[in-house]
Design a protein around this motif. Structure first.
Motif, PDB file in Angstrom:
ATOM      1  N   LYS A  84      -6.403   1.404  -7.125  1.00 45.03           N
ATOM      2  CA  LYS A  84      -5.472   2.454  -7.557  1.00 45.03           C
ATOM      3  C   LYS A  84      -6.246   3.725  -7.861  1.00 45.03           C
ATOM      4  O   LYS A  84      -7.281   3.664  -8.530  1.00 45.03           O
ATOM      5  CB  LYS A  84      -4.750   1.987  -8.828  1.00 45.03           C
ATOM      6  CG  LYS A  84      -3.810   3.020  -9.423  1.00 45.03           C
ATOM      7  CD  LYS A  84      -3.265   2.558 -10.773  1.00 45.03           C
ATOM      8  CE  LYS A  84      -2.203   3.519 -11.279  1.00 45.03           C
ATOM      9  NZ  LYS A  84      -2.765   4.858 -11.557  1.00 45.03           N
TER      10      LYS A  84
ATOM     11  N   GLN B 263      -5.814   7.962 -12.924  1.00 43.69           N
ATOM     12  CA  GLN B 263      -5.186   9.122 -13.556  1.00 43.69           C
ATOM     13  C   GLN B 263      -5.837   9.327 -14.917  1.00 43.69           C
ATOM     14  O   GLN B 263      -5.517   8.604 -15.870  1.00 43.69           O
ATOM     15  CB  GLN B 263      -3.696   8.883 -13.784  1.00 43.69           C
ATOM     16  CG  GLN B 263      -2.849   8.823 -12.535  1.00 43.69           C
ATOM     17  CD  GLN B 263      -1.416   8.437 -12.919  1.00 43.69           C
ATOM     18  OE1 GLN B 263      -1.022   7.293 -12.777  1.00 43.69           O
ATOM     19  NE2 GLN B 263      -0.657   9.382 -13.424  1.00 43.69           N
TER      20      GLN B 263
ATOM     21  N   SER C 261       0.859  -1.188   0.000  1.00 42.57           N
ATOM     22  CA  SER C 261       0.000   0.000   0.000  1.00 42.57           C
ATOM     23  C   SER C 261       0.895   1.239   0.000  1.00 42.57           C
ATOM     24  O   SER C 261       2.133   1.136   0.029  1.00 42.57           O
ATOM     25  CB  SER C 261      -0.876   0.023   1.257  1.00 42.57           C
ATOM     26  OG  SER C 261      -0.072   0.354   2.368  1.00 42.57           O
ATOM     27  N   ALA C 262       0.262   2.412   0.018  1.00 46.01           N
ATOM     28  CA  ALA C 262       1.010   3.668   0.062  1.00 46.01           C
ATOM     29  C   ALA C 262       1.914   3.736   1.290  1.00 46.01           C
ATOM     30  O   ALA C 262       2.950   4.419   1.276  1.00 46.01           O
ATOM     31  CB  ALA C 262       0.038   4.841   0.071  1.00 46.01           C
TER      32      ALA C 262
ATOM     33  N   TRP D 238     -11.292   4.405  -5.020  1.00 45.63           N
ATOM     34  CA  TRP D 238     -10.427   4.215  -6.183  1.00 45.63           C
ATOM     35  C   TRP D 238     -11.024   3.203  -7.158  1.00 45.63           C
ATOM     36  O   TRP D 238     -12.067   2.625  -6.922  1.00 45.63           O
ATOM     37  CB  TRP D 238      -9.054   3.720  -5.714  1.00 45.63           C
ATOM     38  CG  TRP D 238      -8.305   4.693  -4.859  1.00 45.63           C
ATOM     39  CD1 TRP D 238      -8.643   6.001  -4.622  1.00 45.63           C
ATOM     40  CD2 TRP D 238      -7.104   4.439  -4.129  1.00 45.63           C
ATOM     41  NE1 TRP D 238      -7.704   6.574  -3.793  1.00 45.63           N
ATOM     42  CE2 TRP D 238      -6.747   5.640  -3.490  1.00 45.63           C
ATOM     43  CE3 TRP D 238      -6.288   3.321  -3.980  1.00 45.63           C
ATOM     44  CZ2 TRP D 238      -5.602   5.740  -2.696  1.00 45.63           C
ATOM     45  CZ3 TRP D 238      -5.152   3.424  -3.190  1.00 45.63           C
ATOM     46  CH2 TRP D 238      -4.816   4.625  -2.560  1.00 45.63           C
TER      47      TRP D 238
ATOM     48  N   ARG E 183       2.195   3.020  -5.250  1.00 45.62           N
ATOM     49  CA  ARG E 183       1.160   3.926  -5.758  1.00 45.62           C
ATOM     50  C   ARG E 183      -0.138   3.182  -6.010  1.00 45.62           C
ATOM     51  O   ARG E 183      -1.000   3.641  -6.740  1.00 45.62           O
ATOM     52  CB  ARG E 183       1.677   4.631  -7.025  1.00 45.62           C
ATOM     53  CG  ARG E 183       2.753   5.674  -6.686  1.00 45.62           C
ATOM     54  CD  ARG E 183       3.498   6.127  -7.920  1.00 45.62           C
ATOM     55  NE  ARG E 183       4.374   5.062  -8.392  1.00 45.62           N
ATOM     56  CZ  ARG E 183       4.759   4.910  -9.661  1.00 45.62           C
ATOM     57  NH1 ARG E 183       4.336   5.722 -10.574  1.00 45.62           N
ATOM     58  NH2 ARG E 183       5.576   3.930  -9.997  1.00 45.62           N
ATOM     59  N   PHE E 184      -0.266   1.978  -5.421  1.00 44.86           N
ATOM     60  CA  PHE E 184      -1.494   1.192  -5.494  1.00 44.86           C
ATOM     61  C   PHE E 184      -1.566   0.364  -4.216  1.00 44.86           C
ATOM     62  O   PHE E 184      -0.597   0.312  -3.442  1.00 44.86           O
ATOM     63  CB  PHE E 184      -1.488   0.276  -6.737  1.00 44.86           C
ATOM     64  CG  PHE E 184      -0.480  -0.847  -6.651  1.00 44.86           C
ATOM     65  CD1 PHE E 184       0.889  -0.595  -6.771  1.00 44.86           C
ATOM     66  CD2 PHE E 184      -0.880  -2.168  -6.445  1.00 44.86           C
ATOM     67  CE1 PHE E 184       1.825  -1.624  -6.678  1.00 44.86           C
ATOM     68  CE2 PHE E 184       0.051  -3.203  -6.356  1.00 44.86           C
ATOM     69  CZ  PHE E 184       1.399  -2.919  -6.468  1.00 44.86           C
ATOM     70  N   THR E 185      -2.737  -0.250  -4.018  1.00 45.78           N
ATOM     71  CA  THR E 185      -2.906  -1.155  -2.880  1.00 45.78           C
ATOM     72  C   THR E 185      -3.234  -2.534  -3.426  1.00 45.78           C
ATOM     73  O   THR E 185      -4.004  -2.645  -4.382  1.00 45.78           O
ATOM     74  CB  THR E 185      -4.070  -0.690  -1.986  1.00 45.78           C
ATOM     75  OG1 THR E 185      -3.757   0.606  -1.478  1.00 45.78           O
ATOM     76  CG2 THR E 185      -4.309  -1.627  -0.811  1.00 45.78           C
TER      77      THR E 185
ATOM     78  N   ASP F  94       1.558  -0.414 -13.414  1.00 42.94           N
ATOM     79  CA  ASP F  94       0.993   0.852 -13.863  1.00 42.94           C
ATOM     80  C   ASP F  94       1.333   0.978 -15.340  1.00 42.94           C
ATOM     81  O   ASP F  94       2.381   0.480 -15.790  1.00 42.94           O
ATOM     82  CB  ASP F  94       1.516   2.028 -13.024  1.00 42.94           C
ATOM     83  CG  ASP F  94       3.023   1.999 -12.827  1.00 42.94           C
ATOM     84  OD1 ASP F  94       3.527   0.993 -12.298  1.00 42.94           O
ATOM     85  OD2 ASP F  94       3.697   2.957 -13.235  1.00 42.94           O
TER      86      ASP F  94
ATOM     87  N   GLU G  65       5.932  -0.096 -11.552  1.00 44.79           N
ATOM     88  CA  GLU G  65       6.042  -0.974 -10.383  1.00 44.79           C
ATOM     89  C   GLU G  65       5.118  -2.175 -10.602  1.00 44.79           C
ATOM     90  O   GLU G  65       4.218  -2.135 -11.445  1.00 44.79           O
ATOM     91  CB  GLU G  65       5.695  -0.229  -9.091  1.00 44.79           C
ATOM     92  CG  GLU G  65       4.281   0.303  -9.030  1.00 44.79           C
ATOM     93  CD  GLU G  65       3.976   1.057  -7.743  1.00 44.79           C
ATOM     94  OE1 GLU G  65       4.616   0.818  -6.720  1.00 44.79           O
ATOM     95  OE2 GLU G  65       3.053   1.902  -7.787  1.00 44.79           O
TER      96      GLU G  65
END
Ligand code: UGY
Ligand code: MN
Length: 214
Positions: free
Chosen positions: A87, A90, A11-12, A36, A17-19, A207, A155
Protein backbone atom coordinates in the motif's frame (compact mmCIF):
# COMPACT_ATOMS: atom_id res chain seq x y z
CA UNK A 1 10.26 -11.72 -8.30
CA UNK A 2 12.32 -14.76 -9.14
CA UNK A 3 11.70 -18.43 -8.41
CA UNK A 4 8.24 -17.36 -7.31
CA UNK A 5 4.72 -17.19 -8.70
CA UNK A 6 2.13 -14.55 -7.74
CA UNK A 7 -1.64 -14.81 -7.72
CA UNK A 8 -2.81 -11.20 -7.63
CA UNK A 9 -6.12 -11.11 -5.78
CA UNK A 10 -6.77 -7.37 -5.86
CA UNK A 11 -5.06 -4.20 -7.06
CA UNK A 12 -5.67 -0.66 -8.30
CA UNK A 13 -6.77 -2.22 -11.62
CA UNK A 14 -10.12 -3.12 -10.00
CA UNK A 15 -10.38 0.04 -7.91
CA UNK A 16 -8.66 -0.99 -4.67
CA UNK A 17 -6.27 1.36 -2.87
CA UNK A 18 -3.91 -1.52 -2.03
CA UNK A 19 -2.54 -4.65 -3.66
CA UNK A 20 -2.84 -8.14 -2.22
CA UNK A 21 -1.34 -11.26 -3.73
CA UNK A 22 -0.38 -14.78 -2.70
CA UNK A 23 3.10 -15.98 -3.57
CA UNK A 24 4.27 -19.53 -4.14
CA UNK A 25 8.07 -19.72 -3.73
CA UNK A 26 10.52 -22.34 -4.89
CA UNK A 27 13.40 -22.86 -2.43
CA UNK A 28 15.66 -19.80 -2.98
CA UNK A 29 12.90 -17.82 -4.71
CA UNK A 30 12.53 -14.16 -3.77
CA UNK A 31 10.24 -11.14 -4.02
CA UNK A 32 11.16 -8.17 -6.17
CA UNK A 33 11.31 -4.60 -4.85
CA UNK A 34 8.26 -2.45 -4.12
CA UNK A 35 7.83 1.31 -4.02
CA UNK A 36 5.21 0.88 -1.28
CA UNK A 37 4.91 -0.47 2.25
CA UNK A 38 4.85 -4.24 2.33
CA UNK A 39 3.35 -6.76 4.78
CA UNK A 40 4.26 -10.44 4.41
CA UNK A 41 2.43 -13.29 6.21
CA UNK A 42 3.79 -16.82 5.92
CA UNK A 43 1.18 -19.46 5.06
CA UNK A 44 3.55 -22.41 4.64
CA UNK A 45 7.31 -23.10 4.63
CA UNK A 46 10.06 -20.75 5.81
CA UNK A 47 11.08 -17.28 4.62
CA UNK A 48 14.17 -15.21 5.33
CA UNK A 49 13.66 -11.45 5.65
CA UNK A 50 16.64 -9.08 5.62
CA UNK A 51 15.99 -5.50 6.67
CA UNK A 52 18.00 -2.81 8.48
CA UNK A 53 21.06 -5.06 8.73
CA UNK A 54 19.13 -7.85 10.47
CA UNK A 55 18.09 -11.28 9.20
CA UNK A 56 14.89 -12.91 10.42
CA UNK A 57 13.52 -16.40 9.78
CA UNK A 58 9.73 -16.61 9.55
CA UNK A 59 7.73 -19.83 9.53
CA UNK A 60 3.96 -20.43 9.28
CA UNK A 61 2.03 -17.56 10.92
CA UNK A 62 5.16 -15.40 11.11
CA UNK A 63 4.91 -11.96 9.54
CA UNK A 64 6.99 -8.92 8.61
CA UNK A 65 6.11 -5.25 8.17
CA UNK A 66 8.45 -3.42 5.81
CA UNK A 67 7.92 0.36 5.65
CA UNK A 68 7.92 2.30 2.41
CA UNK A 69 11.48 3.08 1.30
CA UNK A 70 13.15 0.44 3.51
CA UNK A 71 15.55 -1.65 1.41
CA UNK A 72 14.84 -5.30 2.18
CA UNK A 73 15.02 -8.83 0.82
CA UNK A 74 12.41 -11.56 1.20
CA UNK A 75 13.53 -15.02 0.10
CA UNK A 76 12.40 -18.60 0.62
CA UNK A 77 14.49 -21.05 2.64
CA UNK A 78 12.18 -23.92 1.68
CA UNK A 79 9.25 -24.21 -0.73
CA UNK A 80 6.87 -21.67 0.81
CA UNK A 81 3.64 -19.74 0.40
CA UNK A 82 2.91 -16.25 1.70
CA UNK A 83 0.24 -13.56 1.61
CA UNK A 84 1.61 -10.15 0.61
CA UNK A 85 -0.09 -6.77 1.04
CA UNK A 86 1.32 -3.55 -0.41
CA UNK A 87 0.00 0.00 0.00
CA UNK A 88 1.29 3.51 -0.73
CA UNK A 89 2.00 5.16 2.64
CA UNK A 90 -0.07 8.17 3.71
CA UNK A 91 2.04 10.18 6.17
CA UNK A 92 0.26 12.19 8.85
CA UNK A 93 1.54 15.31 10.62
CA UNK A 94 2.84 14.69 14.15
CA UNK A 95 3.61 10.99 13.71
CA UNK A 96 6.91 9.40 12.72
CA UNK A 97 6.80 7.03 9.74
CA UNK A 98 6.74 3.42 11.01
CA UNK A 99 9.79 1.18 11.49
CA UNK A 100 10.14 -2.41 10.24
CA UNK A 101 9.23 -5.29 12.54
CA UNK A 102 8.55 -8.99 12.49
CA UNK A 103 6.16 -11.03 14.62
CA UNK A 104 4.42 -14.33 15.19
CA UNK A 105 0.62 -14.43 15.07
CA UNK A 106 0.23 -17.23 17.60
CA UNK A 107 2.16 -15.30 20.26
CA UNK A 108 -0.11 -12.22 20.05
CA UNK A 109 -2.70 -11.85 22.79
CA UNK A 110 -6.20 -12.09 21.32
CA UNK A 111 -9.21 -10.02 22.37
CA UNK A 112 -12.88 -10.98 22.23
CA UNK A 113 -14.73 -8.90 19.59
CA UNK A 114 -17.32 -6.78 21.41
CA UNK A 115 -17.12 -9.16 24.38
CA UNK A 116 -17.91 -12.29 22.34
CA UNK A 117 -15.43 -14.92 23.60
CA UNK A 118 -16.28 -17.13 20.58
CA UNK A 119 -14.80 -14.51 18.22
CA UNK A 120 -11.15 -13.67 18.90
CA UNK A 121 -9.15 -10.92 17.15
CA UNK A 122 -5.38 -10.63 16.99
CA UNK A 123 -3.96 -7.28 15.82
CA UNK A 124 -0.72 -7.82 13.92
CA UNK A 125 0.09 -4.11 13.50
CA UNK A 126 0.68 -1.97 16.62
CA UNK A 127 -1.97 0.56 17.69
CA UNK A 128 -0.26 3.77 16.56
CA UNK A 129 -1.33 6.46 14.11
CA UNK A 130 2.05 6.02 12.43
CA UNK A 131 0.49 3.05 10.64
CA UNK A 132 -2.08 3.70 7.92
CA UNK A 133 -3.40 0.15 7.70
CA UNK A 134 -4.32 -2.71 10.02
CA UNK A 135 -3.96 -6.45 9.54
CA UNK A 136 -5.81 -8.70 11.96
CA UNK A 137 -6.65 -12.35 12.26
CA UNK A 138 -10.19 -13.22 13.31
CA UNK A 139 -10.93 -16.67 14.70
CA UNK A 140 -14.54 -17.89 15.04
CA UNK A 141 -15.58 -20.92 17.02
CA UNK A 142 -18.09 -23.06 15.06
CA UNK A 143 -21.40 -21.16 15.11
CA UNK A 144 -19.84 -17.79 16.01
CA UNK A 145 -20.77 -14.81 13.82
CA UNK A 146 -20.31 -11.07 13.49
CA UNK A 147 -22.94 -9.43 15.70
CA UNK A 148 -24.10 -7.08 12.96
CA UNK A 149 -23.95 -6.48 9.22
CA UNK A 150 -21.04 -4.03 9.01
CA UNK A 151 -20.94 -1.11 6.58
CA UNK A 152 -17.87 1.11 6.79
CA UNK A 153 -15.63 3.43 4.82
CA UNK A 154 -12.62 1.12 5.10
CA UNK A 155 -12.00 -1.52 2.42
CA UNK A 156 -10.87 -5.08 3.21
CA UNK A 157 -8.70 -7.79 1.72
CA UNK A 158 -9.64 -11.10 3.35
CA UNK A 159 -7.89 -14.46 3.02
CA UNK A 160 -9.48 -17.56 4.59
CA UNK A 161 -6.80 -19.37 6.63
CA UNK A 162 -8.79 -22.15 8.31
CA UNK A 163 -12.27 -23.63 8.36
CA UNK A 164 -15.17 -22.00 6.58
CA UNK A 165 -18.59 -20.47 6.77
CA UNK A 166 -20.95 -18.11 5.01
CA UNK A 167 -19.95 -14.59 3.94
CA UNK A 168 -22.69 -12.08 3.26
CA UNK A 169 -21.60 -9.37 0.82
CA UNK A 170 -24.36 -6.91 -0.04
CA UNK A 171 -27.46 -9.07 -0.63
CA UNK A 172 -25.50 -12.18 -1.69
CA UNK A 173 -24.40 -15.07 0.51
CA UNK A 174 -21.31 -17.10 -0.34
CA UNK A 175 -19.92 -20.34 1.14
CA UNK A 176 -16.21 -19.72 1.84
CA UNK A 177 -13.36 -22.04 2.78
CA UNK A 178 -9.57 -22.12 3.18
CA UNK A 179 -7.76 -20.31 0.37
CA UNK A 180 -10.70 -18.13 -0.66
CA UNK A 181 -10.03 -14.41 -1.02
CA UNK A 182 -12.56 -11.58 -0.76
CA UNK A 183 -12.10 -7.92 -1.62
CA UNK A 184 -14.67 -5.77 0.16
CA UNK A 185 -14.74 -2.27 -1.26
CA UNK A 186 -15.63 0.65 1.03
CA UNK A 187 -19.29 0.53 2.15
CA UNK A 188 -19.79 -3.11 1.11
CA UNK A 189 -22.33 -4.55 3.61
CA UNK A 190 -20.58 -7.54 5.19
CA UNK A 191 -21.28 -10.31 7.69
CA UNK A 192 -19.73 -13.72 8.46
CA UNK A 193 -20.94 -16.78 10.30
CA UNK A 194 -18.71 -19.81 10.93
CA UNK A 195 -19.95 -23.28 9.96
CA UNK A 196 -18.50 -26.75 10.46
CA UNK A 197 -16.89 -28.49 13.41
CA UNK A 198 -13.58 -26.65 13.54
CA UNK A 199 -12.83 -22.91 14.01
CA UNK A 200 -12.88 -20.59 11.01
CA UNK A 201 -10.02 -18.11 10.76
CA UNK A 202 -9.18 -15.33 8.35
CA UNK A 203 -6.48 -12.73 7.76
CA UNK A 204 -8.04 -9.33 7.16
CA UNK A 205 -6.53 -6.06 5.90
CA UNK A 206 -8.20 -2.70 6.36
CA UNK A 207 -7.09 0.88 5.75
CA UNK A 208 -6.90 2.55 9.14
CA UNK A 209 -6.00 5.68 11.11
CA UNK A 210 -6.54 8.13 8.26
CA UNK A 211 -9.39 10.56 7.65
CA UNK A 212 -11.90 10.29 4.80
CA UNK A 213 -10.60 13.42 3.08
CA UNK A 214 -6.98 12.27 2.65
O1 UGY B 1 -12.48 -5.05 11.36
C1 UGY B 1 -13.46 -5.25 10.65
O2 UGY B 1 -13.99 -4.34 10.00
C2 UGY B 1 -14.02 -6.66 10.58
N1 UGY B 1 -14.87 -6.91 11.71
N2 UGY B 1 -14.72 -6.91 9.34
C3 UGY B 1 -15.03 -8.17 8.95
O3 UGY B 1 -14.70 -9.16 9.63
N3 UGY B 1 -15.64 -8.29 7.76
MN1 MN C 1 -15.28 -4.95 8.34
Amino acid sequence: MSGAFAIVHVSAAIGARFTQYSVEFEPGGSLGPTEWQRFVYVLEGELEVKVCGQTHRLSKDGFAFLPQGSPHEVSAVTASRAAVIEKPYQPVAGFEPPKPFVGEETSIQSTALMGDEALQVRALIPASESYDFAVNTMTYLPGAALSMVEVHIMEHGLLMLEGGGIYRLGDSWYPVTVGDFIWMAAYCPQWFGALGKTPAKYLIYKDWNRGPFS
